[in-house]
Write an enzyme that holds these catalytic residues in place. Structure first.
Site: not given
Ligand code: GLC
Length: 716
Positions: A261
């Site tokens: 993430d």
């Molecule tokens: C965010 C979210 C995740 C998302 C990622 C990219 O922090 O936790 O769900 O896909 O970043 O945007």
């Protein structure tokens, strides 16, 4: 030698680490940091994938740098959070789950994939399949609700939709996206519903509740997985060897890409398990994470980790091979510009997609209470449409709307005006969504005096749910409750519509409303869908995917709880209950009203016993008592009367919809197998144990509506 092996053999260590680094652009901001200088980093092969970029022209310009100006011409992965639509925005996942309609879930993912692929996107960070049982947690809005059986069905449908299922080209189809099952795992169990907080769940709960949707996504061939920000029992998911390298890769046989993430690898330092970026990079690579989203730990720390002997070149090669394999499966080596080439398709699709958005939205609306005031009567003369969500296009789309145009949404006012051309509609906000300005309440009351009906449009702003949007007090924000009270005091019939990304704590409102409707965040067609339901143009069929608490003090509250040795008995003090409140929720999982009355007439099974390798056919006879045609959802639950481990009081084993004309009877069938009667024994392995069971059929998890039949699981 395969193309990928040849590439690997030719790559420098810098080029390999570049393939493991994902960089965000700033077309959307979905995390704490955005850095520039992307073109130079592509040109020097320092990044192998991008996120938060879309638009065929811009994507193809950057892709051209990768495939024409770098030494090895490796194409980029283009990732984006296409969660509930791309340009055409559908209901948020929690809302669309209320439709209990896997073909529709798949269709909305397919439509979104086509639109995003037309914009050059190759990978979506979806489906989000975290089981969620705490309305304080804002990301419940992104989830398929409280139950793993539903979560698994949702996961399968979404992976098929995004990846093209068994369609002609599957993942290589230029209208398909690589799906990313997220957030692995137990993110929905964060402490006190506070986003990014620790989650401390038992091994058993992990395997019974939080892992099954991911197992389903893996079985459906999901291309990627994203670990969650949280730790599970002290081990951050971004470094969780047991669950990533162990359960996901070894037990599930997942050999796809694991993408961290946003910034999560570097955040291992704040988790207190890494001293610096090199250690953080090493922990993640050991755990099996292939791509570092935005943290810089891989690009800044992996070479150092290699020099320190914390990782091996073989481990890096293994990760690079998985990334290159995904790019090959997507067809990117054969034609890196295939996605974004057929813009015509999305223009054509847009019209169909708007119709799909309306169909899915109206099936997602849940009528929670209705004393008969709904559907609205056709000659309604004067309607007071009151509240901050009555005419709020930007709010109708909900969270996670990146490429969607917030102005595209039809508001509740527009929807009702189109559906009731002869009704005079007076619209007053009364107050803002948040804030304490009460000045508008008097005007709202004045506008309502001469109305025949008041419709109160209350709830949350789009930013109040989704990521980083936990609410410690998830009731009506601001002074909306005071606005509602003032309107109720007028003595006018009042219908309340709730726009929200979560079950709101609104027991007081429910007590005074003639009708109460959960309209969630329904997307572009919100206004028309709501009007379809309120006018009866569409007979509501939505059912709650989560238990709706009476009070926050009951949370977590969900139907598949385990039994107590002293089950609640209002007549017996020494039983499991509260002094100050009933133990029952405000509304049960699966609750939702229709404008006709459905009765479950009978529950029958072919046999009265089932063997481990056997099957059991279950039939539920349903009748529509009228007055209108409609659809209901039948849920099939199981209760084991005894096992070595206490099993939940209800286990969901099936759900099915049936459409019936007024006064028509029909039958819903389920096929269970011995596997459905198994549970996880002490070693957390499935066990088929002879014994007695009850099967329940219900239109929700409310036991008052159950039909039941006794069954036996027999050895042999
Ligand atoms: C965010 C979210 C995740 C998302 C990622 C990219 O922090 O936790 O769900 O896909 O970043 O945007």
């Amino acid at each position: 030698m395969t193309r990928i092996s040849k590439l690997l053999a030719a790559m420098t260590i810098e080029e390999k680490i570049g393939q493991l680094s994902m960089q965000a652009l700033d077309l959307a901001v979905t995390g704490p940091i955005v850095t520039g200088n992307v073109e130079e980093r592509i040109r020097s092969a320092r990044i192998g994938s991008l996120l938060n970029i879309w638009g065929a022209e811009q994507v193809q310009r950057l892709q051209r740098i990768a495939v024409e100006e770098t030494r090895l011409k490796i194409p980029l992965l283009i990732g984006l959070d296409v969660l509930h639509g791309h340009k055409m925005i559908f209901p948020i996942p929690l809302a669309e789950t209320a439709a209990f309609d896997p073909p529709l879930w798949e269709a909305s993912a397919r439509a979104a994939a086509k639109e995003a692929a037309d914009d050059g996107v190759t990978m979506t960070f979806a489906p989000m399949i975290d089981i969620a049982r705490d309305p304080r947690w804002g990301r419940i809005a992104e989830s398929p609700g409280e139950d793993p059986f539903v979560g698994a069905a949702y996961a399968r449908a979404k992976v098929r939709g995004f990846q093209g299922g068994n369609g002609p080209g599957g993942l290589a189809d230029a209208q398909s996206l690589a799906a990313t099952a997220k957030h692995f795992c137990a993110y929905g169990a964060v402490q006190a519903g506070c986003d990014y907080a620790p989650a401390d769940v038992s091994e058993r709960l992990l395997h019974e509740v939080y892992l099954p949707p991911f197992a389903a996504a893996m079985a459906e061939g999901c291309a990627a997985v994203m670990p969650a920000f949280n730790n599970v029992a002290g081990i951050p998911m971004t470094a969780h060897m047991g669950l990533l390298r162990g359960w996901l890769r070894q037990t599930q046989g997942f050999n796809g890409v694991i993408v961290s993430d946003y910034n999560a690898i570097a955040e291992l330092i704040r988790h207190g398990v890494a001293a610096d970026l090199a250690e953080a990079a090493a922990l993640s690579l050991h755990a099996g994470i292939d791509v570092d989203m935005m943290s810089g730990a891989y690009s800044e720390g992996l070479r150092l980790a290699l020099d320190r002997g914390l990782v091996t070149l073989e481990m890096i090669d293994e990760a690079v091979r998985r990334v290159l394999t995904l790019k090959e499966c997507l067809g990117l080596f054969d034609d890196p510009f295939a996605r974004g080439g057929a813009a015509v398709a999305s223009r054509e699709g847009r019209k169909e997609h708007r119709a799909l958005a309306r169909e899915l939205a109206r099936r997602s609306v849940v009528v929670l209470a209705n004393d008969g005031i709904l559907p609205l009567w056709p000659d309604l003369r004067r309607l007071a449409l009151i509240g901050p969500l009555a005419d709020a296009p930007a709010e109708m789309l909900g969270p996670w709307v990146l490429a969607g145009d917030r102005a595209q949404a039809t508001t509740i006012r527009e929807g009702l005006a189109a559906a009731l051309p002869h009704t005079e509609i007076i619209c007053e906000p009364g107050c803002s969504i948040a804030g304490d300005d009460r000045a508008g309440i008097a005007a709202a009351c004045d506008a309502s005096h001469s109305a025949d009906l008041v419709i109160l449009c209350l709830g949350e702003a789009a930013h109040m749910s989704g990521e980083a949007a936990s609410r410690a007090d998830p009731g009506l924000p601001g002074v909306q409750a005071e606005l509602a009270s003032a309107l109720f005091d007028l003595g006018k019939p009042a219908v309340v519509l709730l726009t929200s990304g979560r079950p709101l704590m609104i027991a007081d409102i429910a007590a005074r409303a003639r009708a109460l409707v959960a309209t969630w965040f329904l997307g572009a067609e919100a206004g028309h869908a709501i009007a379809d339901v309120l006018t009866g143009a569409f007979n509501p069929s939505g059912r709650l995917p989560v238990t709706w608490p009476r009070h926050l003090g009951q949370v977590p509250i969900f139907f598949s709880t385990r039994p107590s040795g002293r089950p609640a008995d209002p007549l017996d003090r020494y039983t499991s209950k509260y002094l100050d409140m009933p133990v029952e929720p405000l509304f049960y999982f699966g609750h939702g009203l229709s404008y006709c009355r459905f009765c479950l007439v009978s529950l029958s099974t072919g046999e009265t016993s089932v063997r481990a390798g056997g099957e059991l056919l279950v039939a539920v006879e349903v009748s529509n008592e009228g007055p209108a045609a409609g659809e209901t959802t039948v849920f099939l639950f199981l209760r084991a009367l005894k096992a070595r481990i206490a099993r939940p009081v209800l286990e969901l084993k099936g759900f099915a919809k049936i459409a019936l004309a007024a006064h028509e009877k029909g039958r819903v069938s389920f096929k269970l197998t011995g596997k459905d009667f198994c549970y996880l024994a002490g070693d957390l392995e499935p066990l088929f144990e002879p014994g007695e069971f009850l099967l329940f059929a219900g239109q929700s998890a409310d036991p008052k509506g159950f039909l039941s039949v006794k069954m036996r699981a027999v050895a042999g």
